[in-house]
Design an enzyme around this catalytic site. Sequence first.
Site, PDB file in Angstrom:
ATOM      1  N   ASP A 297       0.851  -1.189   0.000  1.00  0.00           N
ATOM      2  CA  ASP A 297       0.000   0.000   0.000  1.00  0.00           C
ATOM      3  C   ASP A 297       0.895   1.250   0.000  1.00  0.00           C
ATOM      4  O   ASP A 297       2.105   1.185   0.230  1.00  0.00           O
ATOM      5  CB  ASP A 297      -0.962  -0.024   1.198  1.00  0.00           C
ATOM      6  CG  ASP A 297      -2.191   0.853   0.952  1.00  0.00           C
ATOM      7  OD1 ASP A 297      -2.173   1.682   0.017  1.00  0.00           O
ATOM      8  OD2 ASP A 297      -3.184   0.706   1.704  1.00  0.00           O
ATOM      9  N   GLU A 486     -10.545   6.894   4.372  1.00  0.00           N
ATOM     10  CA  GLU A 486      -9.472   6.333   5.200  1.00  0.00           C
ATOM     11  C   GLU A 486      -9.525   6.868   6.640  1.00  0.00           C
ATOM     12  O   GLU A 486     -10.595   7.153   7.178  1.00  0.00           O
ATOM     13  CB  GLU A 486      -8.110   6.566   4.540  1.00  0.00           C
ATOM     14  CG  GLU A 486      -8.047   5.889   3.158  1.00  0.00           C
ATOM     15  CD  GLU A 486      -6.656   5.839   2.573  1.00  0.00           C
ATOM     16  OE1 GLU A 486      -5.704   5.488   3.272  1.00  0.00           O
ATOM     17  OE2 GLU A 486      -6.513   6.131   1.369  1.00  0.00           O
TER      18      GLU A 486
HETATM   19  C1  BGC Z   1      -5.138   3.109   0.437  1.00  0.00           C
HETATM   20  C2  BGC Z   1      -5.399   2.074  -0.624  1.00  0.00           C
HETATM   21  C3  BGC Z   1      -5.305   2.704  -1.980  1.00  0.00           C
HETATM   22  C4  BGC Z   1      -3.967   3.385  -2.143  1.00  0.00           C
HETATM   23  C5  BGC Z   1      -3.789   4.051  -3.490  1.00  0.00           C
HETATM   24  C6  BGC Z   1      -3.887   3.890   0.174  1.00  0.00           C
HETATM   25  O1  BGC Z   1      -3.776   4.947   1.067  1.00  0.00           O
HETATM   26  O2  BGC Z   1      -5.048   2.482   1.688  1.00  0.00           O
HETATM   27  O3  BGC Z   1      -6.658   1.485  -0.432  1.00  0.00           O
HETATM   28  O4  BGC Z   1      -5.504   1.724  -2.965  1.00  0.00           O
HETATM   29  O5  BGC Z   1      -3.819   4.361  -1.147  1.00  0.00           O
HETATM   30  O6  BGC Z   1      -4.560   5.175  -3.593  1.00  0.00           O
HETATM   31  C1  BGC Z   2      -3.544   9.811  -1.980  1.00  0.00           C
HETATM   32  C2  BGC Z   2      -4.324   8.560  -1.764  1.00  0.00           C
HETATM   33  C3  BGC Z   2      -3.652   7.771  -0.746  1.00  0.00           C
HETATM   34  C4  BGC Z   2      -3.382   8.592   0.506  1.00  0.00           C
HETATM   35  C5  BGC Z   2      -2.573   7.813   1.483  1.00  0.00           C
HETATM   36  C6  BGC Z   2      -3.370  10.547  -0.691  1.00  0.00           C
HETATM   37  O1  BGC Z   2      -2.640  11.700  -0.892  1.00  0.00           O
HETATM   38  O2  BGC Z   2      -4.204  10.600  -2.893  1.00  0.00           O
HETATM   39  O3  BGC Z   2      -4.445   7.803  -2.942  1.00  0.00           O
HETATM   40  O4  BGC Z   2      -4.463   6.688  -0.451  1.00  0.00           O
HETATM   41  O5  BGC Z   2      -2.702   9.761   0.218  1.00  0.00           O
HETATM   42  O6  BGC Z   2      -2.450   8.487   2.702  1.00  0.00           O
END
Ligand code: BGC
Ligand code: BGC
Length: 608
Positions: A297, A486
């Site tokens: 991830d 998230e």
């Molecule tokens: C998330 C994932 C996601 C990735 C890419 C991460 O922060 O936990 O679910 O696929 O970012 O955006």
């Molecule tokens: C991104 C997401 C990612 C996240 C992780 C964001 O800046 O756009 O895709 O999941 O950071 O913390």
Amino acid sequence: MKKIIGIIVVILSLVLLSGCTNEPAPPIDLPIPDVLTTAEKVQSKIDSMSLHEKVAQMIQAERGYITPEDVEMYGIGSILSGGGSHPSSYLDTANDWYQMYFNYQQSALRSSSEIPIIYGIDAVHGNNNLYGATIFPHNIGLGAANDPELMYEIGKATAEEMLVTGITWTFAPAVSVVSDISWGRTYEGLSENPIIHLNLVQSMILGLQENGVSATAKHFVGDGGTSGGTDQGNVTLDEQTIREIHLAPYYEAIDAGVDTIMISYSSINNMKMHGNDYWINDILKDEMGFEGFIISDWNAIHQLPGDYSDQIVASVNAGVDMLMEPSDWLSALETLEAAVNNGRILESRIDDAVTRILMVKYTRGLIENPFAKLNPETNLYTQEHQDLAREAVRKSLVLLKNEDQALPLEKNQSIYITGPASDNVGYMCGGWTTYWQGNTAARIGVGISIKQAVSNVLGTQSLNLATSWNQADTVIVVLTETPYSEGVGDHDNLTLTTGLSHPENAAALAVAQDAQAAGKNVIGILISGRPLVLGTYLDRFDAFIAAWLPGSEGGSGIADVLFGDYAPTGKLSYSWPKDISQIGYISTYLNYDETFVMFPFGYGLTYA
Ligand code: BGC
Ligand code: BGC
């Protein structure tokens, strides 16, 4: 030997045929026998690659941090768009996206390995980064709909809306089994109970993959089982429970042939999953036989102990095949290569990882057709996809209360509609829409609001919406959480007026109270990423619908059910707590008492 003779015969006949005339040979559709199996093609490709080229395949960068020139120079294996990461503006069209994709892909083919990149994106409820794409209900609603055929069709439609941009890999479906709705990612999970996943996960993956897009089962494993529902938190369950509850969906995903699995930020007994050799190598790959590739991830390996080299060594040796290193991709590449050169990672481990990655690239057609693209005119936000999304909304709504047949509504009456989400499409879509944290705009280029949809229905009777509640027969109140994704969505005070609930819910609830006191028919609709404690507020409503995060066609689908064109069929895939203290009391518990909670798992009314 026979195969080789076969090839020579074909080549000779091609030469002879083209020699018959001076004109350039017309395209001939002679079948060139595919003599090598995909595995053999991959093996022979790997045999021809340098260590540098191989480790480059294991690296994924974010588009904002890498240029096409870099891709040509380093030959990296993959690029992603993070949540809300667009080519240049959120208004970019499918063609703008394709142009970006094309530029990277062309550069990849000019790299020394000549291997196309695989481009990944979070298309988690439709191709949600793309402005103008159909936004489907988030998984929590699809769990309530619990309809495998619908899942397949949504997977297919999502694939089509991705392929208009050329992109062939989605970081979906989340197969999280969610034990605690305090978790900000609750809505990405189908249910608290894997019985729902067993019914739905395969069809979603097949819908995507049979239509040309690689799926990702995520986040392995236990992402929804952390203590207190903390994002990226720690799971303290014993192995047997983890297997029965959280591992269960991965059997389904593997049976469906899922191309990739993403590792969870979370830990099991304080051991970060990204370094967890036991769960990734021993269980997922050896015992369960997963043959696709594992992606880390976003920056997750940075949370492992030690320096960067230790982190890379630990994750790759634990079985991670591709590193999502959005900005640090170059140092990831160099550090990985050095770790092989100084013996901390065996080259056989690299070969295994690259084999897995190339197998996906070959089987999903990237090698043969790296520039494939569908026509946006006939594949993006089509009537068919809108109808499908609307059907998904209808099927996902859960009717929690309906006294004295308050619903369905007659179409020839006076209706007043209010509340912060009554005229707002962005709220209905939630997080991972246009931007990472969601799009709060009332209009997002697709769909209509609930107010617009209700007004359209009344219009068929030459009626207008009432302009104040006391002139109306029926008052509809649309409450909402504000969008989040998230960890930003983690909260444990989940009521209609606390937590991430919209501040204007309070005023809307006051209208409900007055309208009810005046004898109106009062209908509540809740737009939210999870159950919220309703308390005595529920008494202010004659009928109440949990609509989850229904997406762009939420307005139309909700109106279908409000006016009785369709009866509600959705059933709760999450337990609905009576009060905050009941959060975490769920149906997978031994001796689960349905009467203890406000509405149990499986609950949902319909029209008489
Ligand atoms: C998330 C994932 C996601 C990735 C890419 C991460 O922060 O936990 O679910 O696929 O970012 O955006
Ligand atoms: C991104 C997401 C990612 C996240 C992780 C964001 O800046 O756009 O895709 O999941 O950071 O913390």
